[in-house]
Motif scaffolding. Structure first.
Motif, PDB file in Angstrom:
ATOM      1  N   VAL A  61       0.852  -1.190   0.000  1.00 26.25           N
ATOM      2  CA  VAL A  61       0.000   0.000   0.000  1.00 26.25           C
ATOM      3  C   VAL A  61       0.890   1.242   0.000  1.00 26.25           C
ATOM      4  N   LEU A  62       0.753   2.064  -1.029  1.00 26.10           N
ATOM      5  CA  LEU A  62       1.496   3.308  -1.145  1.00 26.10           C
ATOM      6  C   LEU A  62       0.601   4.453  -0.674  1.00 26.10           C
ATOM      7  N   ARG A  63       0.971   5.066   0.455  1.00 29.23           N
ATOM      8  CA  ARG A  63       0.193   6.185   0.993  1.00 29.23           C
ATOM      9  C   ARG A  63       0.840   7.492   0.538  1.00 29.23           C
ATOM     10  N   ILE A  64       0.048   8.320  -0.125  1.00 31.62           N
ATOM     11  CA  ILE A  64       0.549   9.537  -0.765  1.00 31.62           C
ATOM     12  C   ILE A  64      -0.001  10.759  -0.028  1.00 31.62           C
ATOM     13  N   ARG A  65       0.880  11.577   0.518  1.00 30.58           N
ATOM     14  CA  ARG A  65       0.445  12.727   1.304  1.00 30.58           C
ATOM     15  C   ARG A  65      -0.256  13.753   0.409  1.00 30.58           C
ATOM     16  N   THR A  66      -1.489  14.094   0.788  1.00 26.91           N
ATOM     17  CA  THR A  66      -2.283  15.080   0.054  1.00 26.91           C
ATOM     18  C   THR A  66      -2.909  16.050   1.048  1.00 26.91           C
ATOM     19  N   GLY A  67      -3.573  17.069   0.518  1.00 28.35           N
ATOM     20  CA  GLY A  67      -4.378  17.926   1.377  1.00 28.35           C
ATOM     21  C   GLY A  67      -5.611  17.174   1.852  1.00 28.35           C
ATOM     22  N   ASN A  68      -6.357  17.784   2.747  1.00 28.56           N
ATOM     23  CA  ASN A  68      -7.594  17.160   3.225  1.00 28.56           C
ATOM     24  C   ASN A  68      -8.679  17.285   2.164  1.00 28.56           C
ATOM     25  N   VAL A  69      -9.336  16.163   1.865  1.00 31.45           N
ATOM     26  CA  VAL A  69     -10.399  16.173   0.849  1.00 31.45           C
ATOM     27  C   VAL A  69     -11.710  15.606   1.375  1.00 31.45           C
ATOM     28  N   THR A  70     -11.698  15.013   2.558  1.00 33.56           N
ATOM     29  CA  THR A  70     -12.923  14.442   3.110  1.00 33.56           C
ATOM     30  C   THR A  70     -13.216  15.076   4.460  1.00 33.56           C
ATOM     31  N   GLY A  71     -14.385  14.782   4.985  1.00 34.38           N
ATOM     32  CA  GLY A  71     -14.743  15.258   6.321  1.00 34.38           C
ATOM     33  C   GLY A  71     -15.264  16.685   6.318  1.00 34.38           C
ATOM     34  N   ASP A  72     -15.340  17.236   7.500  1.00 34.21           N
ATOM     35  CA  ASP A  72     -15.930  18.562   7.703  1.00 34.21           C
ATOM     36  C   ASP A  72     -14.866  19.637   7.488  1.00 34.21           C
ATOM     37  N   ILE A  73     -14.645  20.013   6.210  1.00 28.52           N
ATOM     38  CA  ILE A  73     -13.653  21.028   5.859  1.00 28.52           C
ATOM     39  C   ILE A  73     -14.314  22.067   4.957  1.00 28.52           C
ATOM     40  N   SER A  74     -13.647  23.199   4.797  1.00 26.70           N
ATOM     41  CA  SER A  74     -14.215  24.270   3.974  1.00 26.70           C
ATOM     42  C   SER A  74     -14.181  23.863   2.501  1.00 26.70           C
TER      43      SER A  74
END
Length: 406
Positions: A61-74
């Motif tokens: 499993v390759l985990r790639i650091r990204t910005g937040n795209v899910t959940g309670d965000i603006s």
């Protein structure tokens, strides 16, 4: 195809410590049949997981650091993260998996914005591509008023719609969750060849040879002050805009004097606060809202429930098919389906005898189906649902649908 394949699975989310997604279960089914599976997934900024390549239950499993795209965000944070995710994926996938000759690329929606990564790997390796279509975006955002086809937000819609069409174009096969999903894709995308669109629903592992038997446990009911003689309706999962929480509140308010029913809501999401305020201000005696339960308590409590509930906002014009249906069926639990008219989940439930449906803008309709299901043979309905699950939604079934093309 008799030889074993190299498969790349691209996804926004994947299993994390203590939580196994049904995507992992499906990929393990491929591995069980001898195929080599490689995963690349987003690792959002808020995540505690380490970046990079790890072995997770036998899967790389390759985990790639990204910005937040899910959940309670603006919406601004979500938009920026969504726009940058494709280039981050492409760079990481080429670096870690660049020497592997893939035969098949699989990817669920969301997001549609991995389209350049998919196209680049397909071009380099000649792999076939299979889209697991779980979410029809950007139309779902339009339905909920988060995006528009005219005015200032028109350009954003056009940008994502162009990405969506490209995703359909580069996908050799499109697996939809239900017949209504298939019809929608074909009717609203005239350039898509109907031969490559098929039903490939969510699927889970079903271990038991017989449906589970419900055993009444008074202790857990007493702990949460749930009456012994009430029929327990449970909703578990996301409490966000797609679920139409204001209507759920209207339904709970209308049923607050129904002593034969008890409504248990367990979940979190952007609309949780609305439910919390309703509970605090109106104090309905036959409803309970919980944001979190210890895993053991949740399972014990869920095992005591009689009916699973599924809610979708009535504004949807796209046929959603929530995956929580499968856990209800696996527990041999009838379902109360409260959705828009585009979804065919309610129709499927009623035609196969495992649930009742009403439209998600009719409080009277909700009261009627609650009464109907209380007075129904729920044991038989639960068995019908479990049988339907075994025949349509198992991992082996999902595997065979995809592999028939090879």
């Amino acid at each position: 195809m008799d030889e074993k394949m190299n498969i790349l699975f691209l996804s926004l989310s994947f299993s994390q410590k203590g939580h196994t997604s049904f995507y992992e279960d499906l990929l393990r089914e491929f591995r069980k049949h001898g195929h080599h599976v490689y995963v690349a997934c987003a690792n959002e900024k808020r995540s505690q997981e380490e970046d990079g390549l790890e072995m997770l239950n036998g899967l790389p499993v390759l985990r790639i650091r990204t910005g937040n795209v899910t959940g309670d965000i603006s919406i601004i944070e979500k938009g920026i993260s969504t726009l940058t995710i494709d280039s981050l994926f492409l760079k990481a996938v080429m670096k870690e998996y660049g020497n592997i000759k893939f035969d098949l690329i699989m990817y669920p929606t969301p997001p549609i914005t991995l389209v350049n990564t998919i196209a680049a790997v397909k071009r380099r390796t000649g792999a076939k591509t299979y889209l697991l279509l779980k979410d029809i975006f950007p139309q779902n955002a339009v339905d909920l008023g988060m995006m528009t086809k005219s005015g200032p937000k028109k350009l954003l819609y056009k940008f994502f719609r162009k990405k969506e069409k490209k995703l359909y174009r580069i996908s050799d096969y499109i697996g939809c969750m239900s017949p209504a999903n298939c019809r929608y894709v074909i009717e609203h995308n005239s350039e898509v060849n109907s031969d490559k669109v098929e039903v490939c629903p969510n699927c889970i592992r079903v271990e038991e040879e017989n449906p589970p038997q419900k055993i009444r446990e008074s202790e857990i009911r007493k702990k949460y002050n749930i009456p012994e003689d009430a029929v327990i309706f449970i909703y578990g999962g996301n409490l966000g805009k797609p679920q139409g929480i204001p209507f759920l509140i209207d339904c709970l308010r209308k049923e607050k004097d129904n002593k034969k029913a008890f409504f248990l809501i367990v979940g979190a999401g952007s609309e949780y606060g609305k439910l919390q305020r309703f509970m605090e201000e109106e104090k309905p005696q036959n409803s309970l809202l919980l944001s979190y339960l210890p895993k053991e308590d949740y399972q014990r409590l869920a095992d005591q429930c009689d009916v699973g509930m599924i809610f979708l906002d009535h504004r949807f014009t796209i046929p959603n098919f929530p995956s929580r249906l499968l856990s209800c069926l696996n527990a041999a639990m009838p379902v109360l389906v409260v959705t828009d008219t585009a979804s065919d989940m309610g129709q499927i439930a009623e035609e196969n005898g495992f649930g009742k449906w009403c439209e998600s803008n009719s409080k009277e309709g909700f009261s009627k189906v609650v009464k109907d299901i209380i007075n129904s043979d729920r044991v038989t309905m639960g068995y019908n649902g479990w049988k339907f699950l075994k025949e349509n939604y198992t991992l082996e079934n999902g595997y065979q649908i995809i592999m028939k093309h090879f």
